[in-house]
Design an enzyme around this catalytic site. Structure first.
Site, mmCIF file in Angstrom:
data_model
loop_
_atom_site.group_PDB
_atom_site.id
_atom_site.type_symbol
_atom_site.label_atom_id
_atom_site.label_comp_id
_atom_site.label_asym_id
_atom_site.label_seq_id
_atom_site.Cartn_x
_atom_site.Cartn_y
_atom_site.Cartn_z
ATOM 1 N N GLY A 38 0.824 -1.209 0.000
ATOM 2 C CA GLY A 38 0.000 0.000 0.000
ATOM 3 C C GLY A 38 0.853 1.253 0.000
ATOM 4 C CD GLU A 77 -3.027 6.238 4.919
ATOM 5 O OE1 GLU A 77 -3.737 6.757 5.793
ATOM 6 O OE2 GLU A 77 -3.038 5.024 4.672
#
Length: 744
Positions: free
Chosen positions: A708, A711
């Site tokens: 991921g 962020e």
């Protein structure tokens, strides 16, 4: 398993055409019959109580249907637990129109419902509400002495680990020391799409809520508990979202009010908040950070202390992991971390892109820059000397960590070796001061439970379903890629559907876990479907796959074929036609392998190199170059992944130079609650951005090996810019954003 290579390719968004042609429908755009419109009336005071609402004057207007307030709402769920959503912090969740008490400025005090939007807005402007005002406190600076340590009330919050070593003694004895406080004010999510809910009344107490949310199941659970609805009677849909950045993780009061009105009026209702009302809930909290760092003569970290204090509301204990990262990013044997909250008369803060880490990296990475200068070391060399091979917080090895490679590749791309160490030592041909700075970060790589369903029809078309969210990160596209590769089909033959509680359950879209969680479920489901197709293929006359096991075959180019002999194959469409089946279905779910994962520290990492040019006379700052090197496991789609990091860099530049919600403490209200005065970067502010993905294999985090990137790409950007400003000007700014007045 397919040999068709879709994963990793820079594939364009499959949902792109729907978005650019206007066929994508957002929460406030669904056409439903007999639609009424709601408009929220907001409190002008920050604390007190309502003494009188003059609803009769508004109800007399032709076309006004109802004015909802605490005086006439029906009896709803009683206990706090019914109002807690999946990511609610500890405390008592806010209940709109619950009573006469005012807890924060812009609190919704009434909902006016009318036959059209214009009338609802006009009627709301006429509604007279009388208040008894009380003294409020919205200034974090005045509450320093009232900080307290929170409990574990919020999902995902990890209290700081206990101290290790003797940080006070080590700091006192070290030859190189620094201590300072770092500050950034509140920041608000500003997605282009306003929060809206269209509730379709289906009769007999049944509704469909088209809501702006990052988790349809979270909203459904919230609504069913409060209003006593059955799950089958409360469908929640969000197929497209015009930006969320964390603002849609929790159900907002807009969906509560819209559903309340629809159930009471027994008709469809649409409620859309204004841009000003978007500032009435959720924000990155105003945070104060105190750091004490020390280094030995050889440049190794001798001591590290990091303490954070940030705001929360009076009714909930909102928590973030602000300081924990400092105990794992660098090698240091003497560490003390502290974290406290202070209550203010504001709405509860809310997760905002890279919550906690975005704030914590500002303090830590500027402090590291300061200590590097104190020790006479290049900031990059200083980080390399303190590289952590192991997570000291958990005393575990990393499942994978390629941060050192990020350092080297990023530095080479940026040209860091051409940097001169002294502040004010670099200028361009026009005389502008040039500054180069770095900053980095670390973010959790997690996986959540998720489910999916897949079906293939006789024409070879594959449909995959999951109730996941699409916050703009590319969920539609990467799930389509995973499905296409797993079953060897062209991208065009695959349709992925999401954002509906009638689909298999998936987690909230947040935490950078969607790719790992939903992606693994999609892969598992397509593999299960592949096994069913193999069994059907083996029933065909003279099947070349008759004795094959699942591991013996591969799916490629619309065929199932033997791995050892590509000529021994059957066409998928022929399999279905021969079977007589019009459609074959399979479903599956995915869970993290906790037994395996709990032995390791699972994280992604990055380092950011930033160049600024500063006009010495005007104090203007331009970020002219950024290189962001990221190690985040396997990259599913280079195009959408790069887009995610580009967006993160833009966010970081905004955090460093302009983004700030200004509170007028006299009124307890944010004064720049609009796009004109809440500044975010625009095209003219953004110049060259290079994104590097360092190759990183990890078979521990999840079967796909993804971590991921939504962020981690933001971490260190603001600090890198602030450090570059120091290198350019010699002025150390520790209070973000860095504005002109702080340099002149």
């Amino acid at each position: 398993m397919s040999t068709t290579n879709y994963i990793g390719k820079p594939t364009s968004r499959v949902d792109g055409p729907a978005k650019v042609t206007g066929t994508a429908r957002y929460a406030g755009e669904y056409a439903v019959a007999d639609l009424a419109y709601g408009y929220v009336v907001s409190s002008p005071i920050a604390k007190g109580k309502i003494t009188k609402i003059h609803a009769d004057e508004v109800l007399a207007l032709p076309g006004v249907i109802q004015v909802f307030s605490h005086e006439n709402v029906p009896s709803l769920a009683w206990f706090d637990r019914s109002y807690k959503d999946q990511v609610a912090p500890g405390g008592s969740p806010f209940r709109a129109l619950h009573d006469a008490e005012i807890k924060f400025s812009q609190q919704p005090v009434a909902l006016v419902v009318a036959e059209n939007f214009e009338l609802a807005r006009y009627a709301a402007s006429l509604l007279r509400v009388e208040y008894e005002q009380e003294a409020h406190e919205t200034n974090l600076e005045t509450q320093r002495a009232k900080g307290y340590e929170p409990g574990r009330g919020k999902t995902g919050f990890q209290p700081p680990p206990p101290p290790r070593g003797n940080p006070d003694k080590a700091w006192e004895e070290a030859p190189h020391r620094m201590e300072a406080e770092y500050v950034h004010g509140a920041q608000h999510h500003n997605p282009m799409e306003l929060f809206a809910t269209t509730v379709e009344w289906r009769g007999d107490g049944k509704i469909t809520a088209y809501d702006k949310t990052q988790g349809v199941y979270n909203v459904q659970q919230y609504l069913t508990k409060i209003f006593g609805l059955k799950k089958d009677d409360c469908r929640v849909v969000n197929e497209y979202m015009g930006g969320g950045f964390g603002s849609g993780l929790r159900p907002q009061y807009s969906v509560f009010l819209a559903v309340l009105a629809a159930l009471e009026l027994k008709r469809s209702v649409r409620l859309t908040l204004t841009r000003q009302q978007m500032f009435s809930f959720g924000h990155r909290p105003h945070t104060l950070q105190y750091l004490k760092l020390a280094a030995n003569a050889d440049g190794s970290l001798a001591a590290l202390q990091h303490h954070a204090l940030h705001e929360t509301s009076h009714f909930e204990d909102y928590t973030e992991n602000v300081v924990n990262w400092s105990g794992m990013l660098y090698q240091c044997d003497n560490v003390k971390l502290g974290y406290q909250l202070a209550k203010l008369d504001v709405y509860t803060p809310l997760d905002m892109r890279a919550p906690g880490a975005a704030s914590g990296s500002v303090g830590l990475e500027i402090a590291m820059d300061e200590l590097a200068y104190e020790a006479g070391l290049d900031p990059l060399e200083f980080r390399l000397r303190n590289y952590a091979e192991r997570d000291q917080n958990q005393d575990k090895p990393f499942s994978s960590k390629k941060l050192r490679e990020c350092y080297h590749q990023g530095a080479a791309k940026f040209g860091w070796d051409q940097r001169t160490q002294a502040p004010r030592s670099m200028r361009d041909a026009d005389g502008k001061l040039i500054g180069w700075g770095i900053g980095g970060g670390v973010w959790d790589a997690t996986q959540q439970k998720s489910a999916a369903k897949a079906s293939i029809t006789a024409d070879g078309k594959l449909t995959v379903l999951s109730g996941a969210g699409e916050n703009g990160a590319g969920t539609y596209t990467i799930m389509t890629q995973i499905a296409a590769e797993t079953l060897g089909l062209p991208i065009e033959a695959v349709t992925f559907k999401l954002g509906d509680t009638e689909l298999p359950e998936a987690p909230l879209q947040g935490g950078s876990w969607t790719a790992a969680s939903v992606g693994t479920a999609v892969k598992n489901t397509c593999e299960a479907l592949g096994e069913k197709l193999l069994k059907l293929a083996q029933k065909m006359d003279n099947s070349p796959l008759k004795d094959a096991k699942p591991e013996d075959v591969e799916f490629v180019n619309g065929q199932i074929r033997l791995r050892t002999d590509a000529n021994q194959a059957v066409v998928l469409r022929d399999v279905l036609q021969a079977s007589g089946e019009t459609k074959v279905e399979a479903d599956s779910s995915a869970m993290p392998n906790m037994l395996k994962q709990q032995q390791y520290s699972l994280h992604s990492h990055n380092i950011v190199f930033a160049e600024v040019k500063v006009d010495e006379e005007l104090g203007t700052i331009h970020v002219t170059r950024v290189v962001n090197a990221v190690a985040a496991g396997r990259i599913l789609n280079l195009k959408t992944a790069r887009s995610q990091v580009l967006g993160s860099v833009v966010w970081g530049i905004g955090m460093a130079l302009m983004e700030e919600t200004v509170m007028d403490h006299k009124f307890g209200r944010y004064v720049n609650h609009n796009f004109a005065e809440y500044h975010v970067p625009v095209n003219a502010d953004i110049h060259d951005i290079d994104v590097l993905f360092v190759e990183e294999e990890d078979d521990i985090v999840n079967p796909l090996g993804v971590k991921g990137i939504g962020e981690v790409g933001m971490l260190g950007v603001a600090a890198a810019v602030a450090n570059a400003v120091y290198h350019a000007t010699g002025k150390r700014v520790r209070d973000l954003p860095v504005m002109i007045d702080k340099l002149l």
